[in-house]
Scaffold this motif. Structure first.
Motif, mmCIF file in Angstrom:
data_model
loop_
_atom_site.group_PDB
_atom_site.id
_atom_site.type_symbol
_atom_site.label_atom_id
_atom_site.label_comp_id
_atom_site.label_asym_id
_atom_site.label_seq_id
_atom_site.Cartn_x
_atom_site.Cartn_y
_atom_site.Cartn_z
ATOM 1 N N GLN A 87 -78.201 -12.497 -60.613
ATOM 2 C CA GLN A 87 -79.437 -13.255 -60.820
ATOM 3 C C GLN A 87 -79.274 -14.708 -60.377
ATOM 4 O O GLN A 87 -80.149 -15.263 -59.700
ATOM 5 N N LYS A 88 -78.161 -15.315 -60.750
ATOM 6 C CA LYS A 88 -77.932 -16.715 -60.382
ATOM 7 C C LYS A 88 -77.828 -16.859 -58.866
ATOM 8 O O LYS A 88 -78.358 -17.822 -58.285
ATOM 9 N N GLU A 123 -81.582 -16.435 -57.534
ATOM 10 C CA GLU A 123 -82.553 -17.433 -57.969
ATOM 11 C C GLU A 123 -82.195 -18.847 -57.534
ATOM 12 O O GLU A 123 -83.085 -19.690 -57.357
ATOM 13 N N GLU A 124 -80.903 -19.115 -57.354
ATOM 14 C CA GLU A 124 -80.482 -20.476 -57.017
ATOM 15 C C GLU A 124 -79.996 -20.593 -55.580
ATOM 16 O O GLU A 124 -79.443 -21.630 -55.191
ATOM 17 N N VAL A 126 -71.520 -16.494 -56.253
ATOM 18 C CA VAL A 126 -71.546 -16.786 -57.690
ATOM 19 C C VAL A 126 -70.511 -15.897 -58.366
ATOM 20 O O VAL A 126 -70.371 -14.715 -58.041
ATOM 21 N N ASN A 159 -68.023 -15.609 -62.338
ATOM 22 C CA ASN A 159 -67.935 -16.062 -63.732
ATOM 23 C C ASN A 159 -66.491 -16.492 -64.016
ATOM 24 O O ASN A 159 -66.014 -16.399 -65.136
ATOM 25 N N GLY A 177 -71.568 -20.969 -57.296
ATOM 26 C CA GLY A 177 -72.091 -21.046 -58.660
ATOM 27 C C GLY A 177 -71.187 -20.322 -59.632
ATOM 28 O O GLY A 177 -70.426 -19.431 -59.249
ATOM 29 N N VAL A 214 -71.109 -18.594 -63.714
ATOM 30 C CA VAL A 214 -71.762 -18.195 -64.963
ATOM 31 C C VAL A 214 -70.769 -18.412 -66.100
ATOM 32 O O VAL A 214 -69.623 -17.957 -66.032
#
Length: 245
Positions: A114-115, A118-119, A124, A126, A176, A178
């Protein structure tokens, strides 16, 4: 956008040979990884990417039996294995997963995807820096970025570890991360040796008879809180610092 999860798997582990078929709660480790990915809402398809090594024919046979897509490529050039698998089974986004983690959390995987979407990120994870238990790690990146890595990464270490070219060149990519609600990175929930395997089996053995369905992170944390000696089984094994910021 379409999303494929690609699991890198092979039988040739030096520390724990054929661990992908080590039995956990009556099923092989690889089954647990695939089963959890099936429950991630944002994943469209799952591919097991193994090697052309003769011994990994067993993995391909297992995939055929379980009706899971399988790709066989280079044993040492894992980046090329990912790229070639993604050309064979195209998607816009690739989720990188390793086959030695029996406790992958579907909701965390969905958050990572999702990140990314959406970004408008390139990658991305974690794990940069880590806040989840080791073994809940995952990375999502675009096929465009995978193409860039395939063309630009020349270092042997970067070819072996797939995404290290991105971490070594953070100025070129939008990365990114999380973050978990609480710091849990001291826990080790992956299987790399006998102690890790014993710890995972101990978690299942300590599960209450009333507990059913997927064993998720919150329930595992409750088990470890009630049985702190379980986490001590493999606590001496240090977490990889490969992805630390």
């Amino acid at each position: 956008m379409s999303v494929n999860a690609i699991i890198q798997a092979r039988c040739g582990s030096t520390r724990f040979p054929a661990k992908v078929f080590a039995e956990i709660d009556g099923k092989p480790l690889l089954w647990h990884v695939v089963d959890r990915l099936k429950l991630a809402k944002r994943i469209d398809d799952i591919i097991v990417a193994t090697t052309k090594n003769l011994r990994d024919g067993e993995i391909e046979e297992w995939c055929q039996k379980e009706k899971i897509k399988c790709f066989r490529g280079s044993e040492d050039d894992v980046l090329n294995r990912y790229y070639s698998a993604s050309v064979t089974f195209p998607s816009d986004i690739i989720v990188r997963v390793t086959a030695d983690d029996p406790f992958k959390e579907p909701s965390v995987i969905d958050l990572v995807i999702q990140k990314l979407c959406e970004e408008d990120m390139d990658l991305v994870t974690n794990n940069f820096p880590p806040s989840y238990p080791e073994g809940l790690d995952c990375e999502a990146f675009t096929f465009k970025v995978l193409e860039t890595m395939e063309k630009s990464a020349h270092d042997t270490f970067e070819r072996e570890h797939v995404t290290q070219y991105i971490y070594h060149n953070p100025d070129k990519f939008k990365i990114g991360n999380v973050v978990a609600e609480q710091q849990l990175s001291t826990y080790r929930w992956t299987i790399d040796n006998q102690e890790d395997y014993d710890m995972v089996k101990a978690i299942y053995a300590a599960r209450s008879h009333e507990s059913k369905g997927l064993l998720l992170m919150d329930e595992i944390l409750e088990i470890l809180k009630a049985n702190p000696e379980i986490a001590q089984i493999n606590s001496h094994v240090k977490r990889s610092t490969m992805y630390q910021e």
